[in-house]
Design a protein around this motif. Structure first.
Motif, mmCIF file in Angstrom:
data_model
loop_
_atom_site.group_PDB
_atom_site.id
_atom_site.type_symbol
_atom_site.label_atom_id
_atom_site.label_comp_id
_atom_site.label_asym_id
_atom_site.label_seq_id
_atom_site.Cartn_x
_atom_site.Cartn_y
_atom_site.Cartn_z
ATOM 1 N N ASP A 1 140.931 7.164 17.219
ATOM 2 C CA ASP A 1 141.900 8.046 16.560
ATOM 3 C C ASP A 1 142.045 7.711 15.072
ATOM 4 N N GLU A 2 141.610 6.521 14.698
ATOM 5 C CA GLU A 2 141.763 6.082 13.303
ATOM 6 C C GLU A 2 140.587 6.528 12.424
ATOM 7 N N PHE A 3 139.544 7.082 13.040
ATOM 8 C CA PHE A 3 138.403 7.561 12.252
ATOM 9 C C PHE A 3 138.827 8.781 11.440
ATOM 10 N N ASP A 4 138.481 8.784 10.149
ATOM 11 C CA ASP A 4 138.827 9.939 9.315
ATOM 12 C C ASP A 4 137.813 11.057 9.531
ATOM 13 N N GLU A 5 138.095 12.219 8.966
ATOM 14 C CA GLU A 5 137.244 13.394 9.150
ATOM 15 C C GLU A 5 135.825 13.163 8.625
ATOM 16 N N GLU A 6 135.734 12.448 7.515
ATOM 17 C CA GLU A 6 134.421 12.179 6.923
ATOM 18 C C GLU A 6 133.562 11.339 7.865
ATOM 19 N N THR A 7 134.165 10.321 8.464
ATOM 20 C CA THR A 7 133.444 9.442 9.395
ATOM 21 C C THR A 7 133.013 10.208 10.641
ATOM 22 N N LEU A 8 133.920 11.006 11.189
ATOM 23 C CA LEU A 8 133.598 11.779 12.387
ATOM 24 C C LEU A 8 132.487 12.794 12.120
ATOM 25 N N ALA A 9 132.563 13.440 10.945
ATOM 26 C CA ALA A 9 131.527 14.416 10.586
ATOM 27 C C ALA A 9 130.169 13.732 10.458
ATOM 28 N N THR A 10 130.177 12.534 9.875
ATOM 29 C CA THR A 10 128.937 11.777 9.719
ATOM 30 C C THR A 10 128.358 11.401 11.077
ATOM 31 N N ILE A 11 129.211 10.914 11.969
ATOM 32 C CA ILE A 11 128.769 10.501 13.307
ATOM 33 C C ILE A 11 128.169 11.691 14.064
ATOM 34 N N ASN A 12 128.891 12.799 14.065
ATOM 35 C CA ASN A 12 128.434 13.973 14.823
ATOM 36 C C ASN A 12 127.112 14.519 14.285
ATOM 37 N N LYS A 13 127.002 14.568 12.965
ATOM 38 C CA LYS A 13 125.759 15.077 12.362
ATOM 39 C C LYS A 13 124.587 14.126 12.627
ATOM 40 N N PHE A 14 124.872 12.835 12.632
ATOM 41 C CA PHE A 14 123.835 11.834 12.913
ATOM 42 C C PHE A 14 123.305 12.001 14.340
ATOM 43 N N PHE A 15 124.206 12.255 15.286
ATOM 44 C CA PHE A 15 123.792 12.491 16.671
ATOM 45 C C PHE A 15 123.032 13.810 16.799
ATOM 46 N N GLU A 16 123.497 14.837 16.087
ATOM 47 C CA GLU A 16 122.830 16.144 16.140
ATOM 48 C C GLU A 16 121.379 16.052 15.692
ATOM 49 N N ASN A 17 121.117 15.149 14.762
ATOM 50 C CA ASN A 17 119.770 15.002 14.214
ATOM 51 C C ASN A 17 119.005 13.838 14.831
ATOM 52 N N ASN A 18 119.417 13.466 16.059
ATOM 53 C CA ASN A 18 118.685 12.458 16.838
ATOM 54 C C ASN A 18 118.484 11.140 16.076
ATOM 55 N N LEU A 19 119.559 10.706 15.392
ATOM 56 C CA LEU A 19 119.597 9.416 14.684
ATOM 57 C C LEU A 19 118.628 9.356 13.504
ATOM 58 N N ASN A 20 118.287 10.513 12.967
ATOM 59 C CA ASN A 20 117.379 10.588 11.826
ATOM 60 C C ASN A 20 118.195 10.501 10.534
ATOM 61 N N VAL A 21 118.040 9.398 9.810
ATOM 62 C CA VAL A 21 118.835 9.148 8.602
ATOM 63 C C VAL A 21 118.523 10.164 7.514
ATOM 64 N N SER A 22 117.250 10.423 7.264
ATOM 65 C CA SER A 22 116.857 11.323 6.175
ATOM 66 C C SER A 22 117.373 12.745 6.408
ATOM 67 N N GLU A 23 117.193 13.269 7.612
ATOM 68 C CA GLU A 23 117.613 14.633 7.903
ATOM 69 C C GLU A 23 119.137 14.751 7.880
ATOM 70 N N THR A 24 119.829 13.722 8.377
ATOM 71 C CA THR A 24 121.300 13.742 8.377
ATOM 72 C C THR A 24 121.844 13.746 6.953
ATOM 73 N N SER A 25 121.307 12.902 6.099
ATOM 74 C CA SER A 25 121.781 12.852 4.717
ATOM 75 C C SER A 25 121.502 14.174 4.007
ATOM 76 N N ARG A 26 120.364 14.792 4.329
ATOM 77 C CA ARG A 26 120.034 16.075 3.704
ATOM 78 C C ARG A 26 121.036 17.153 4.120
ATOM 79 N N GLN A 27 121.382 17.205 5.405
ATOM 80 C CA GLN A 27 122.300 18.231 5.883
ATOM 81 C C GLN A 27 123.739 17.976 5.447
ATOM 82 N N LEU A 28 124.067 16.698 5.188
ATOM 83 C CA LEU A 28 125.411 16.381 4.702
ATOM 84 C C LEU A 28 125.504 16.457 3.169
ATOM 85 N N TYR A 29 124.364 16.723 2.521
ATOM 86 C CA TYR A 29 124.296 16.806 1.056
ATOM 87 C C TYR A 29 124.752 15.508 0.389
#
Length: 362
Positions: free
Chosen positions: A286-314
């Motif tokens: 519950d203490e995770f902020d929106e930025e952290t949660l968005a990062t986690i969810n996007k990282f999972f969506e991209n199958n733990l791919n750092v490059s693709e996640t950073s690209r989609q998060l700009y």
């Protein structure tokens, strides 16, 4: 019991053919449907005729006929006209109403049977005996759909679904509670889950565009015997509930596509709490902020791919790495490591499940 609207429609059609006025009354003399142009008090005559031994009778310028439902007097039909065919038309009308009674009774019996079948209220021997009596095939493939409207059971939704499946007499549309409409669909030998999904999409589209009702649809697995229909119904119910927790963006949820969410849904709450305490020892989800949660969810969506996640998060790759390192320091889990990622993903799903269960109104 036949609705007054159906009774009225039936006698209207007969009058159009034979130009004979017809009325239908209950055994207490109350007229339920009529084509008489003027009102005449005939209640006493109807009651008198109903209490007599005669099956038909002429009195006061009318012809009276009794209509039975399994030897129980149900209606009195009244006929009047200027032609010599009044008696024959009256007999024909009485026979037609009698036929309607049988059809409605069978329809009611089938609906009642399907409801008890879904709720697992029947013994195995009763299932097969009643199915045989009602001419329902016991050895065909079936699937159960559950349609939940946004504001509980909507009569318009149920009628729309009945219209959609009207041409398929072996399918059933019913309801066992105030929340959902149930469709028990018979499948052809070559129909599989692709066809089942397409039917669900058709139902969803019709509900949204024609019935103007927002719905969620779930379905169970294919069953091969009528005795297993209740299992498919229970699976559809679970799919609907699990979908509300883990797949809120989906309007169609299949039981066989629930994945790990189905397992989590069946866990006892005390075990879930113990698991979360063991995983998140220093920080609560519950203490995770929106930025952290968005990062986690996007990282999972991209199958733990750092490059693709950073690209989609700009964001820069190093920024994402920094966020992941920060998360590892607070939780002890490195999402770049497969085992840690699985543990973290399950933990987040368990938290979501517990929050949902807190809001459920039993």
């Amino acid at each position: 019991m036949i609705s007054n609207q159906v009774l009225q429609s039936t006698i209207d059609s007969l009058k159009g053919i034979a130009r004979v006025d017809i009325g239908i009354a209950d055994i207490d003399g109350k007229v339920l449907a009529t084509t008489f142009s003027e009102e005449r008090e005939i209640s006493d005559m109807v009651v008198s005729f109903a209490n007599s031994q005669a099956d038909s009778q002429a009195a006061g310028g009318f012809q009276f006929f009794k209509i039975f439902d399994e030897h129980q007097l149900e209606y009195v039909l009244i006929a009047r006209g200027d032609t010599d065919d009044v008696y024959m038309v009256g007999k024909l009308a009485a026979f037609q109403i009698q036929t309607l009674l049988v059809a409605y009774k069978e329809k009611f019996d089938k609906d009642n049977f399907v409801k008890n079948l879904l709720l697992d209220n029947l013994l195995l021997v009763d299932i097969y005996n009643r199915a045989k009596k009602l001419h329902i095939d016991v050895g065909v493939r079936r699937i159960v759909y559950l349609v939940e409207t946004k504001n509980g059971t909507d009569s318009g939704a149920q009628e729309a679904l009945k219209t959609l499946f009207a041409s398929r007499s072996k399918d059933f549309v019913t309801a066992v509670d105030e929340k959902n409409v149930i469709v028990v669909k018979e499948l052809k030998p070559n129909e599989g889950y692709e066809e089942i999904q397409r039917v669900a999409e058709t139902m969803l589209d019709m509900m949204n565009t024609e019935a103007m009702v927002q719905v969620k649809i779930s379905y169970g697995t294919i069953v091969n015997e009528i005795k297993e229909v209740s299992r498919s119904y229970k699976e559809a119910k679970m799919a609907l509930e699990v979908g509300k927790i883990f797949y809120v963006d989906k309007d169609i949820i299949a039981y066989n596509a629930l994945g790990i969410g189905r397992l989590i849904y069946q866990l006892p709450i005390p075990l879930c709490k113990m698991f979360i305490r063991e995983i998140f020892t220093e920080v609560s989800p519950d203490e995770f902020d929106e930025e952290t949660l968005a990062t986690i969810n996007k990282f999972f969506e991209n199958n733990l791919n750092v490059s693709e996640t950073s690209r989609q998060l700009y964001i820069h790759r190093n920024t994402l790495v920094y966020r992941l390192d920060k998360l590892e320091r607070s939780t002890g889990l490195d999402l770049r490591v497969f085992d840690d990622a699985i543990t973290f993903k399950i933990a987040l799903m368990v938290v979501k499940y517990m929050k949902y269960m807190e809001t459920v109104d039993y």
